[in-house]
Structures are given as structure tokens and as C-alpha cells.
Design a protein around this motif. Structure first.
Motif, PDB file in Angstrom:
ATOM      1  N   TYR A   1       0.851  -1.188   0.000  1.00 47.76           N
ATOM      2  CA  TYR A   1       0.000   0.000   0.000  1.00 47.76           C
ATOM      3  C   TYR A   1       0.884   1.234   0.000  1.00 47.76           C
ATOM      4  O   TYR A   1       1.884   1.274   0.707  1.00 47.76           O
ATOM      5  CB  TYR A   1      -0.893   0.027   1.246  1.00 47.76           C
ATOM      6  CG  TYR A   1      -1.854  -1.122   1.325  1.00 47.76           C
ATOM      7  CD1 TYR A   1      -3.029  -1.115   0.579  1.00 47.76           C
ATOM      8  CD2 TYR A   1      -1.585  -2.211   2.137  1.00 47.76           C
ATOM      9  CE1 TYR A   1      -3.909  -2.171   0.640  1.00 47.76           C
ATOM     10  CE2 TYR A   1      -2.472  -3.279   2.211  1.00 47.76           C
ATOM     11  CZ  TYR A   1      -3.628  -3.246   1.457  1.00 47.76           C
ATOM     12  OH  TYR A   1      -4.494  -4.298   1.518  1.00 47.76           O
TER      13      TYR A   1
ATOM     14  N   VAL B   1       1.054   5.036   1.065  1.00 44.16           N
ATOM     15  CA  VAL B   1       0.332   5.958   1.958  1.00 44.16           C
ATOM     16  C   VAL B   1       1.080   7.293   2.018  1.00 44.16           C
ATOM     17  O   VAL B   1       2.274   7.343   1.711  1.00 44.16           O
ATOM     18  CB  VAL B   1       0.198   5.349   3.387  1.00 44.16           C
ATOM     19  CG1 VAL B   1      -0.691   4.126   3.371  1.00 44.16           C
ATOM     20  CG2 VAL B   1       1.548   5.001   3.985  1.00 44.16           C
TER      21      VAL B   1
ATOM     22  N   ARG C   1       4.053   0.609   2.132  1.00 44.44           N
ATOM     23  CA  ARG C   1       3.963  -0.388   3.210  1.00 44.44           C
ATOM     24  C   ARG C   1       3.752  -1.760   2.590  1.00 44.44           C
ATOM     25  O   ARG C   1       2.827  -1.935   1.795  1.00 44.44           O
ATOM     26  CB  ARG C   1       2.754  -0.111   4.100  1.00 44.44           C
ATOM     27  CG  ARG C   1       2.930   1.074   4.958  1.00 44.44           C
ATOM     28  CD  ARG C   1       2.233   0.842   6.307  1.00 44.44           C
ATOM     29  NE  ARG C   1       2.345   2.063   7.064  1.00 44.44           N
ATOM     30  CZ  ARG C   1       1.325   2.838   7.373  1.00 44.44           C
ATOM     31  NH1 ARG C   1       0.104   2.485   7.046  1.00 44.44           N
ATOM     32  NH2 ARG C   1       1.505   3.946   8.039  1.00 44.44           N
TER      33      ARG C   1
ATOM     34  N   ALA D   1       2.341  -5.092   3.147  1.00 47.34           N
ATOM     35  CA  ALA D   1       1.468  -5.799   4.093  1.00 47.34           C
ATOM     36  C   ALA D   1       1.656  -7.313   3.982  1.00 47.34           C
ATOM     37  O   ALA D   1       1.626  -8.027   4.981  1.00 47.34           O
ATOM     38  CB  ALA D   1       0.012  -5.423   3.831  1.00 47.34           C
TER      39      ALA D   1
ATOM     40  N   ALA E   1       0.455 -10.821  15.350  1.00 44.96           N
ATOM     41  CA  ALA E   1       0.370  -9.540  16.051  1.00 44.96           C
ATOM     42  C   ALA E   1      -0.348  -8.520  15.170  1.00 44.96           C
ATOM     43  O   ALA E   1      -0.510  -8.727  13.963  1.00 44.96           O
ATOM     44  CB  ALA E   1       1.773  -9.057  16.381  1.00 44.96           C
ATOM     45  N   SER E   2      -0.735  -7.423  15.788  1.00 44.74           N
ATOM     46  CA  SER E   2      -1.359  -6.331  15.047  1.00 44.74           C
ATOM     47  C   SER E   2      -0.412  -5.849  13.945  1.00 44.74           C
ATOM     48  O   SER E   2       0.783  -5.683  14.186  1.00 44.74           O
ATOM     49  CB  SER E   2      -1.654  -5.205  16.040  1.00 44.74           C
ATOM     50  OG  SER E   2      -2.308  -4.181  15.384  1.00 44.74           O
ATOM     51  N   GLY E   3      -0.944  -5.705  12.736  1.00 42.87           N
ATOM     52  CA  GLY E   3      -0.124  -5.219  11.627  1.00 42.87           C
ATOM     53  C   GLY E   3       0.657  -6.307  10.908  1.00 42.87           C
ATOM     54  O   GLY E   3       1.415  -6.034   9.977  1.00 42.87           O
ATOM     55  N   SER E   4       0.481  -7.576  11.314  1.00 39.55           N
ATOM     56  CA  SER E   4       1.250  -8.658  10.670  1.00 39.55           C
ATOM     57  C   SER E   4       0.707  -9.007   9.289  1.00 39.55           C
ATOM     58  O   SER E   4       1.360  -9.731   8.534  1.00 39.55           O
ATOM     59  CB  SER E   4       1.269  -9.903  11.567  1.00 39.55           C
ATOM     60  OG  SER E   4      -0.042 -10.325  11.872  1.00 39.55           O
ATOM     61  N   GLY E   5      -0.514  -8.538   8.966  1.00 38.08           N
ATOM     62  CA  GLY E   5      -1.048  -8.750   7.614  1.00 38.08           C
ATOM     63  C   GLY E   5      -2.267  -9.653   7.546  1.00 38.08           C
ATOM     64  O   GLY E   5      -2.692 -10.046   6.454  1.00 38.08           O
ATOM     65  N   LYS E   6      -2.868  -9.954   8.682  1.00 38.11           N
ATOM     66  CA  LYS E   6      -3.989 -10.924   8.718  1.00 38.11           C
ATOM     67  C   LYS E   6      -5.174 -10.469   7.860  1.00 38.11           C
ATOM     68  O   LYS E   6      -5.681 -11.226   7.038  1.00 38.11           O
ATOM     69  CB  LYS E   6      -4.452 -11.150  10.171  1.00 38.11           C
ATOM     70  CG  LYS E   6      -3.363 -11.609  11.114  1.00 38.11           C
ATOM     71  CD  LYS E   6      -3.867 -11.864  12.505  1.00 38.11           C
ATOM     72  CE  LYS E   6      -4.400 -10.639  13.233  1.00 38.11           C
ATOM     73  NZ  LYS E   6      -3.389  -9.606  13.542  1.00 38.11           N
ATOM     74  N   SER E   7      -5.614  -9.227   8.079  1.00 38.34           N
ATOM     75  CA  SER E   7      -6.791  -8.752   7.336  1.00 38.34           C
ATOM     76  C   SER E   7      -6.476  -8.615   5.849  1.00 38.34           C
ATOM     77  O   SER E   7      -7.325  -8.915   5.004  1.00 38.34           O
ATOM     78  CB  SER E   7      -7.280  -7.416   7.884  1.00 38.34           C
ATOM     79  OG  SER E   7      -7.660  -7.576   9.224  1.00 38.34           O
ATOM     80  N   THR E   8      -5.262  -8.177   5.548  1.00 41.87           N
ATOM     81  CA  THR E   8      -4.869  -8.067   4.133  1.00 41.87           C
ATOM     82  C   THR E   8      -4.877  -9.455   3.500  1.00 41.87           C
ATOM     83  O   THR E   8      -5.360  -9.625   2.373  1.00 41.87           O
ATOM     84  CB  THR E   8      -3.466  -7.435   4.019  1.00 41.87           C
ATOM     85  OG1 THR E   8      -3.466  -6.196   4.733  1.00 41.87           O
ATOM     86  CG2 THR E   8      -3.090  -7.195   2.570  1.00 41.87           C
TER      87      THR E   8
ATOM     88  N   ARG F   1      -8.392 -10.285   2.583  1.00 35.38           N
ATOM     89  CA  ARG F   1      -8.904  -9.541   1.425  1.00 35.38           C
ATOM     90  C   ARG F   1      -8.344 -10.090   0.114  1.00 35.38           C
ATOM     91  O   ARG F   1      -9.049 -10.197  -0.878  1.00 35.38           O
ATOM     92  CB  ARG F   1      -8.579  -8.045   1.553  1.00 35.38           C
ATOM     93  CG  ARG F   1      -9.379  -7.336   2.640  1.00 35.38           C
ATOM     94  CD  ARG F   1      -9.294  -5.825   2.483  1.00 35.38           C
ATOM     95  NE  ARG F   1      -7.962  -5.312   2.611  1.00 35.38           N
ATOM     96  CZ  ARG F   1      -7.369  -4.980   3.745  1.00 35.38           C
ATOM     97  NH1 ARG F   1      -8.022  -5.113   4.887  1.00 35.38           N
ATOM     98  NH2 ARG F   1      -6.133  -4.513   3.762  1.00 35.38           N
TER      99      ARG F   1
HETATM  100  N1  LIG Z   1      -5.808  -0.106   2.984  1.00 29.82           N
HETATM  101  C1  LIG Z   1      -4.600   0.082   3.494  1.00 29.82           C
HETATM  102  N2  LIG Z   1      -3.915   1.223   3.252  1.00 29.82           N
HETATM  103  C2  LIG Z   1      -2.685   1.420   3.744  1.00 29.82           C
HETATM  104  N3  LIG Z   1      -2.014   0.545   4.533  1.00 29.82           N
HETATM  105  C3  LIG Z   1      -2.642  -0.598   4.822  1.00 29.82           C
HETATM  106  C4  LIG Z   1      -3.963  -0.896   4.332  1.00 29.82           C
HETATM  107  N4  LIG Z   1      -4.315  -2.121   4.788  1.00 29.82           N
HETATM  108  C5  LIG Z   1      -3.290  -2.558   5.537  1.00 29.82           C
HETATM  109  N5  LIG Z   1      -2.285  -1.654   5.556  1.00 29.82           N
HETATM  110  C6  LIG Z   1      -1.000  -1.805   6.248  1.00 29.82           C
HETATM  111  O1  LIG Z   1      -0.540  -3.131   6.038  1.00 29.82           O
HETATM  112  C7  LIG Z   1      -0.031  -3.709   7.242  1.00 29.82           C
HETATM  113  C8  LIG Z   1      -0.835  -4.952   7.600  1.00 29.82           C
HETATM  114  O2  LIG Z   1      -2.163  -4.560   7.972  1.00 29.82           O
HETATM  115  P1  LIG Z   1      -3.323  -5.586   8.303  1.00 29.82           P
HETATM  116  O3  LIG Z   1      -4.536  -4.767   8.635  1.00 29.82           O
HETATM  117  O4  LIG Z   1      -3.430  -6.585   7.239  1.00 29.82           O
HETATM  118  O5  LIG Z   1      -2.745  -6.284   9.613  1.00 29.82           O
HETATM  119  P2  LIG Z   1      -3.522  -7.110  10.735  1.00 29.82           P
HETATM  120  O6  LIG Z   1      -2.596  -8.211  11.125  1.00 29.82           O
HETATM  121  O7  LIG Z   1      -4.880  -7.481  10.258  1.00 29.82           O
HETATM  122  O8  LIG Z   1      -3.621  -6.045  11.901  1.00 29.82           O
HETATM  123  P3  LIG Z   1      -4.727  -5.881  13.068  1.00 29.82           P
HETATM  124  O9  LIG Z   1      -4.631  -7.136  13.913  1.00 29.82           O
HETATM  125  O10 LIG Z   1      -4.256  -4.669  13.808  1.00 29.82           O
HETATM  126  O11 LIG Z   1      -6.052  -5.707  12.392  1.00 29.82           O
HETATM  127  C9  LIG Z   1      -0.091  -2.605   8.277  1.00 29.82           C
HETATM  128  O12 LIG Z   1       1.152  -1.934   8.292  1.00 29.82           O
HETATM  129  C10 LIG Z   1      -1.174  -1.669   7.758  1.00 29.82           C
HETATM  130  O13 LIG Z   1      -0.979  -0.358   8.193  1.00 29.82           O
END
Ligand SMILES: Nc1ncnc2c1ncn2[C@@H]1O[C@H](COP(=O)(O)OP(=O)(O)OP(=O)(O)O)[C@@H](O)[C@H]1O
Length: 256
Positions: free
Chosen positions: A12, A14, A25, A27, A46-53, A56
């Protein structure tokens, strides 16, 4: 369920610390993951490790910059999701995002059936779904605002299961509710998935919930899968620092 991700990279761009600067970034960073059919998988990290990405990209909602996502052997992309959309039900973290506030919940439950081209007026199926998640079918004409957060999450779960998907994908589905409601929802999800033969792909930061619902785990750190296998083995004998750190956080002690 049978997803295969190979070398998946998602970046991404930003805004940076100056108006003209951009920061990239990463992800997902060349991620490989095999999700075999017939197994329930928890994705933790952990938070930010990329799970939600990861979810998707895996759901073909976003295209990776590099690598491929396969579902049942076929490459899937946002333009060509193939069999994926029909085979998967999704529950988001916040039920508000999957339920239209203007629609009575019965209409929200009917929607995925209509989109899938299932014939009929679906009254019976809507009643069956509400009953399955412990709600009175008579509430079908009420709007989401008339329900508590836990009830809305039950309705979101019913909606995700409406078309009897092969896979239920859930992104932190229990995080927005209180602990008692969470326990009930976890039991309900496990029960409904078993009863309908639906496999689970669960993103959670809660290792206890992951272990309760899923036989396998994939641990993410910095956009890669750093450890994967049967969850009982991985948690008993973690080999990656990221897994040990997650266990430390739960137990409040250092795991050697
Ligand atoms: N739409 C986006 N735009 C910019 N950066 C993004 C976007 N989606 C994710 N990121 C970045 O990618 C990295 C992984 O994010 P992601 O949300 O996938 O992590 P996560 O493990 O699901 O975190 P959490 O547990 O906090 O939800 C992070 O650094 C986040 O800031």
C-alpha cells in the motif's frame, strides 16, 4: 476449502511526513500458504502482521502486486473470482459493516440468497437461519438498531451461512462483544460449522478461541507465514519468535 497462496505480495502506498512524500507499506511479503480441504484454519499474528490483508487477497477482493491465489486449483482475481464467491460466507469484525441499517434483518438474510439466484421467497430459510442463531424468527421485520451488538453479530453469522457456503471466513468476529457474549458466539460458530459441514477460516488474535475452533494454525509476522501446523503442536512447541511472543502475551510469562 483448498486455498493456495504462492509468493503473494501486497503493498500500500500511503502519505508520508511531507505532502509530496509517499511511503510504501508491504502488508504481505511473498507469502506462501496452503489451506487444505477438510481442515479448519486459524490465522493468528500480532497487530499489523497482515492478517486482514491476507483475507482480502484470499477472498479476491484485492489483487496482489505479485504472486497467485488459487481456490480449488483455479487462479482467482477480483475480476475473475470463479467459484469463490458462491463457496464462501464472510463475517466481519463489525456486524454493522455487513448489515444495512435501513433494511429489516429478514431482508438482509434474504439478500445473499437472491444474489446467488436461489429461487423462492426465502421466508422459511430466513426463519430457519434466525432460529439456528438463537433468535426468534418473529424479529425478521426489525432493523439492526433494535438489536444488541451480540445479536447483530448472530444475524451477521446467519447471513454468512445463508447460502450454505463450503467455507466460513471470519475476521475477528468476536472482538466487538463482551466476554460472556463472546463465549456464547464461539460455541455457536463451532456448533453451526459442524452441523452444516462448513469449514472455518478464522482470523483471531485470541489463541484460546483459535484453538477451540480450529485444528490448524498459520502464524503471520511481517506479511509472511512464519509457522504453520496442527494448533495444539504449534502452541505446545512454538518454533517461531512470533508464536512465542503471542503466547507470552496470553500467558504473561516468557515462553522459552
Ligand atoms: N488499505 C490500506 N492502506 C494502507 N495501509 C494498509 C492498508 N491495509 C493494511 N495496511 C498496512 O498493512 C499492514 C498490515 O495490515 P493488516 O490490517 O493486514 O494487519 P492485521 O494483522 O490485520 O492487523 P490488526 O490485527 O491490527 O487488524 C499494516 O502496516 C497496515 O498499516
Amino acid at each position: 476449502m483448498s486455498f493456495t497462496l504462492a509468493g503473494v505480495t501486497r503493498r500500500y502506498t500511503v502519505p508520508g511526513d511531507r505532502p509530496w512524500r509517499r511511503v510504501v507499506r508491504t502488508a504481505l511479503d511473498g507469502l506462501d500458504l496452503e489451506v487444505p480441504a477438510g481442515r479448519d484454519l486459524a490465522v493468528v499474528g500480532a497487530s499489523g502482521s497482515g492478517k486482514s490483508t491476507l483475507l482480502r487477497v484470499l477472498l479476491a477482493l484485492e489483487a496482489p502486486e505479485a504472486g497467485t491465489v488459487r481456490f480449488r486449483g483455479e487462479v482467482v482475481t477480483p475480476r475473475r473470482p470463479g467459484a469463490l464467491r458462491r463457496a464462501v460466507g464472510v463475517v466481519a469484525q463489525d456486524p454493522g459493516s455487513s448489515l444495512d441499517p435501513r433494511l429489516p434483518v429478514g431482508a438482509s438474510l434474504r439478500e445473499p440468497l437472491e444474489c446467488a439466484g436461489v429461487p423462492g421467497d426465502h421466508g422459511e430459510r430466513v426463519a430457519e437461519l434466525l432460529d439456528a442463531v438463537g433468535l426468534d424468527p418473529a424479529v425478521a421485520d426489525r432493523r439492526p438498531a433494535a438489536f444488541s451488538g451480540g445479536e447483530r453479530q448472530r444475524i451477521a453469522l446467519a447471513r454468512a451461512l445463508a447460502t450454505r457456503p463450503a467455507v466460513l471466513v471470519a475476521d475477528e468476529p468476536f472482538s466487538a462483544v463482551d466476554p460472556t457474549t463472546r463465549r456464547r458466539l464461539v460455541t455457536l460458530v463451532g456448533h453451526l460449522a459442524r452441523a452444516s459441514g462448513t469449514r472455518l477460516l478464522l482470523v483471531s488474535h485470541d489463541l484460546g478461541i483459535a484453538q477451540r475452533l480450529c485444528a490448524d494454525v498459520a502464524v503471520l509476522a511481517a506479511g509472511r507465514v512464519v509457522e504453520t501446523g496442527p494448533i495444539d503442536d504449534v502452541l505446545a512447541r512454538p518454533s517461531a519468535d512470533a508464536t512465542r511472543a503471542l503466547l507470552d502475551a496470553v500467558l504473561g510469562v516468557e515462553v522459552p
